[in-house]
Design an enzyme around this catalytic site. Structure first.
Site, PDB file in Angstrom:
ATOM      1  N   ASP A  44      44.257 -20.224   1.008  1.00  0.00           N
ATOM      2  CA  ASP A  44      43.101 -19.611   0.357  1.00  0.00           C
ATOM      3  C   ASP A  44      42.104 -19.068   1.379  1.00  0.00           C
ATOM      4  OD1 ASP A  44      41.032 -18.925  -1.332  1.00  0.00           O
ATOM      5  OD2 ASP A  44      40.404 -21.001  -1.695  1.00  0.00           O
ATOM      6  N   ASP A  46      40.362 -12.212  -0.789  1.00  0.00           N
ATOM      7  CA  ASP A  46      40.483 -13.615  -1.177  1.00  0.00           C
ATOM      8  C   ASP A  46      41.862 -13.887  -1.775  1.00  0.00           C
ATOM      9  OD1 ASP A  46      40.200 -16.195  -2.013  1.00  0.00           O
ATOM     10  OD2 ASP A  46      38.535 -15.815  -3.393  1.00  0.00           O
TER      11      ASP A  46
END
EC number: 3.4.23.-
Length: 281
Positions: free
Chosen positions: A36, A190
């Site tokens: 992430d 992201d």
């Protein structure tokens, strides 16, 4: 050049998340994690739920431990051992935890230690758009895989070292400028967010028109086609890949999640504080 490298095969979970395998401890205990770029902490469940980390089973445990990613071993890595979780945290999910790849906040991210231990200075993502293919994606620590992009990357400087954040100059619907970002907008890539998030005023227009052609930076356009920004739901249901979010950080903020990162191979270069995009292949 990076002194080491590691290639992590990623699994595509219905275009909503991408996860791969790491090891923690000596000998390595295996976990599947989401890599992430929108968070900085590594966390895995403790020995109470899901695939569990057992500290007594590792000879190197100190409240930190060795983390194995591909052929790389990151020593003395801080991480969170989650001893309690809400009942629905892992509902219908196939991963165990999260490995954060953004900038240092409350803890030292894995890739900081890779850098400090002389292993790698950059990493890159390729996310497969075809959920039916066995290869869901690829994360390369220490380089780029030329099989998964076309042409040269367009690099933009990081503007704020919290997320992998950069400025964008315009947002177009069709080929028409919205003018919304004329005073300046910010965005960050992201990998842990499924959709593409942006200010309500523009996302409402996009979802009304559902014909976005992308974002513009340094006069280079990155287009999105309907196949890339519409997600498949149950049977005949289609889901918009755009979601409204009114956040600011040095300007109105866009989160370029997997909807954007699938069509664009993305490089995160800490050595030069740059983010790069090229057409995925």
């Amino acid at each position: 050049a990076d002194s080491g490298s590691a290639v992590v095969a990623l699994t595509n979970d219905r275009d909503t998340s991408y996860y791969g395998e790491i090891g923690i401890g000596t000998p390595p205990q295996k976990f599947t994690v989401i890599f992430d770029t929108g968070s900085s902490v590594l966390w895995v469940p403790s020995s109470k739920a899901h695939s569990m980390y057992e500290s007594s089973g590792s000879s190197t445990y100190k409240s930190q431990d060795s983390v194995t990613i591909g052929d790389l071993v990151v020593k003395e890595q801080d991480f969170i051992e989650a001893t309690e979780e809400a009942d629905n945290v892992f509902l219908n999910r196939l991963f165990d935890g999260i490995l954060g790849l953004s900038f240092q906040t409350i803890s030292v991210p894995v890739w900081y230690n890779m850098l400090n231990q002389g292993l790698v200075k950059r990493f890159s993502f390729w996310l497969n758009r075809n959920v039916d293919e066995e290869e869901g994606g690829e994360l390369v620590f220490g380089g780029l895989d030329p099989n998964h992009f076309r042409g040269d990357h367009t690099y933009v400087p990081v503007t704020y070292q919290y997320y992998w954040q950069f400025g964008i100059g315009d947002v177009l619907i069709g080929d028409k400028s919205t003018g919304f970002c004329a005073p300046g907008c910010q965005a960050f890539a992201d990998s842990g967010t499924s959709l593409l998030s942006g200010p309500t005023a523009i996302v409402t227009q996009i979802n009304h028109a559902i014909g976005a052609n992308g974002s513009e930076e340094l006069n280079v356009k990155f287009g999105l086609t309907p196949e890339q920004y519409i997600l498949k739901g149950e049977a005949t249901q289609c889901i918009s890949g755009f979601t409204a979010m009114d956040a600011t950080l040095l300007g109105p903020l866009w989160i370029l999640g997997d909807v954007f990162m699938r069509p664009y191979h993305t490089v995160f270069d800490y050595g030069n504080l740059l983010v790069g995009f090229a057409e995925a292949a």
